[in-house]
Design an enzyme around this catalytic site. Sequence first.
Site, PDB file in Angstrom:
ATOM      1  CE1 TYR A 209      -3.898   2.294   0.895  1.00  0.00           C
ATOM      2  CE2 TYR A 209      -2.284   3.345   2.325  1.00  0.00           C
ATOM      3  CZ  TYR A 209      -3.508   3.357   1.685  1.00  0.00           C
ATOM      4  OH  TYR A 209      -4.326   4.441   1.834  1.00  0.00           O
ATOM      5  CE1 TYR A 213      -1.939   6.435  -2.811  1.00  0.00           C
ATOM      6  CE2 TYR A 213      -1.625   4.732  -1.169  1.00  0.00           C
ATOM      7  CZ  TYR A 213      -2.436   5.391  -2.064  1.00  0.00           C
ATOM      8  OH  TYR A 213      -3.731   4.998  -2.227  1.00  0.00           O
TER       9      TYR A 213
END
Length: 478
Positions: A209, A213
């Site tokens: 996850y 980013y």
Amino acid sequence: SLGRVHRASGGYVSHTGLQSRAQQLRRNAEIMSRTLYTNEAGQVYNLGELAALGPSNPVVRGGELMTRIRGAEEYADSRAHVGLFITLTLPSRFHPVKLGSGGRPISNPKYVPGITPRDGQLWLRKNWAKVRSYLARKGLKMYGLRVAEPHHDATPHWHALLWVEGEAQAQLLEATIRRYWLQDDGDERGAQQNRVCIKRMVAGGAAGYVAKYIAKSVGHHALVDHLDVVQGETVQLDLGLDKPGQPQAKASEKDGFAGYRRVDAWAAHWGIRQFQTVGMPSVTVWRELRRVSADQLEMFDREGDRQTRRAFTACHRHGEIKADWRQFMEAMGGHALKRHQWHLRTATQTPEPDAVNKYGEAIKVGPIVGVYPQRGRMCGRWLVSRRIAWTPYISTLGEADESAETDDEAGQGQGTDAAVSRPALPAPWTGFNNCTARLTGELRRGIFGEPEPLIDRSSMAETIAQFRAIREMEASRW
């Protein structure tokens, strides 16, 4: 405010802002390549080579972030803590452009002209501070990482990866966030469904996850060595802006800038901090402990200070065994502690009495020189960081050439340009510049005194008369 930043134009930042950031990076790289520094061993390196070794290097920064978040996930899984994926967005008035049917960008009628992404970041920070204060009063302990990212129209939003100690605390955290985030225009269309998105985390999902980013902010090349161990499968990055066939990917290819370059320009232009940890030990202690030599731990071992030894071991790589942030957290005392409760803390040099910096300001805290335990039998004993003293490399042109030849033969780093290194600029003698104030003659005389005349005034009149006579004689000849 003009609505010229959106998905169809590349997204995240205007072309002017993107070009300005690219030129700034080129200027910085050129200046660093021409700026030489030398250490006490006589080695000479340019500033770019030195900067590439620290967290300012995107590869180093991305790897460090992945190490920290993976260690935090292992720490949480070993204690059965509850993990939450949280996405926090802003009210509609912060969005200048919205997406219509078919993903076509159109102007947002609710947008308030003049609101900038910086204003949006301040709104997010203010409400997050309220959430943390309320939860601290309730005794909730959380830790993790939050990431600031832009929407296609440059409006910021946050992703947070947080762990709490149980399901009851997870429900309290979710309810508190929704309460504060929906106090402002919470009745507008879509606010209840879209402004706050919270999901439960599955084991092993945090690294993948966060990797997405981090890659969108510093580039996927920064994570090459950190995408191999997530439940036995390689993490597949979903970079969004770099997907083939999407409008923003086409726009990025057209101007020659990858998606993470646009995100970097966006963060630099608006002064937005992209990554921030919550409730985890100080990364400064981690970095300083990596500079401590192993022989300094002998006395700590004899006195039975196992926590310091464990923290030291966790910070260093041993063959194929990588540095371990989970062990570092455990050695530091756990999670969500106050500054005086962590096991290790940075040690700073005591400044001299009445010491000031080059601007005349009082120095209250000296430079960091190492770390020390805050409890135990070795409380207060310093572990001194190994630091190399670097000074600007100043020489004449001939000396620089000779030094360059010597350094090249020795295999040492040297500047990539033939330009002579320059001494540091002198400290400013005044606190303002000509744009804001001006030295009058009276103030100048008060500071420097009356200047001595360079020419005797009695002889000056005679010199002027001679000059006029010569000029008249030349004029008569013509």
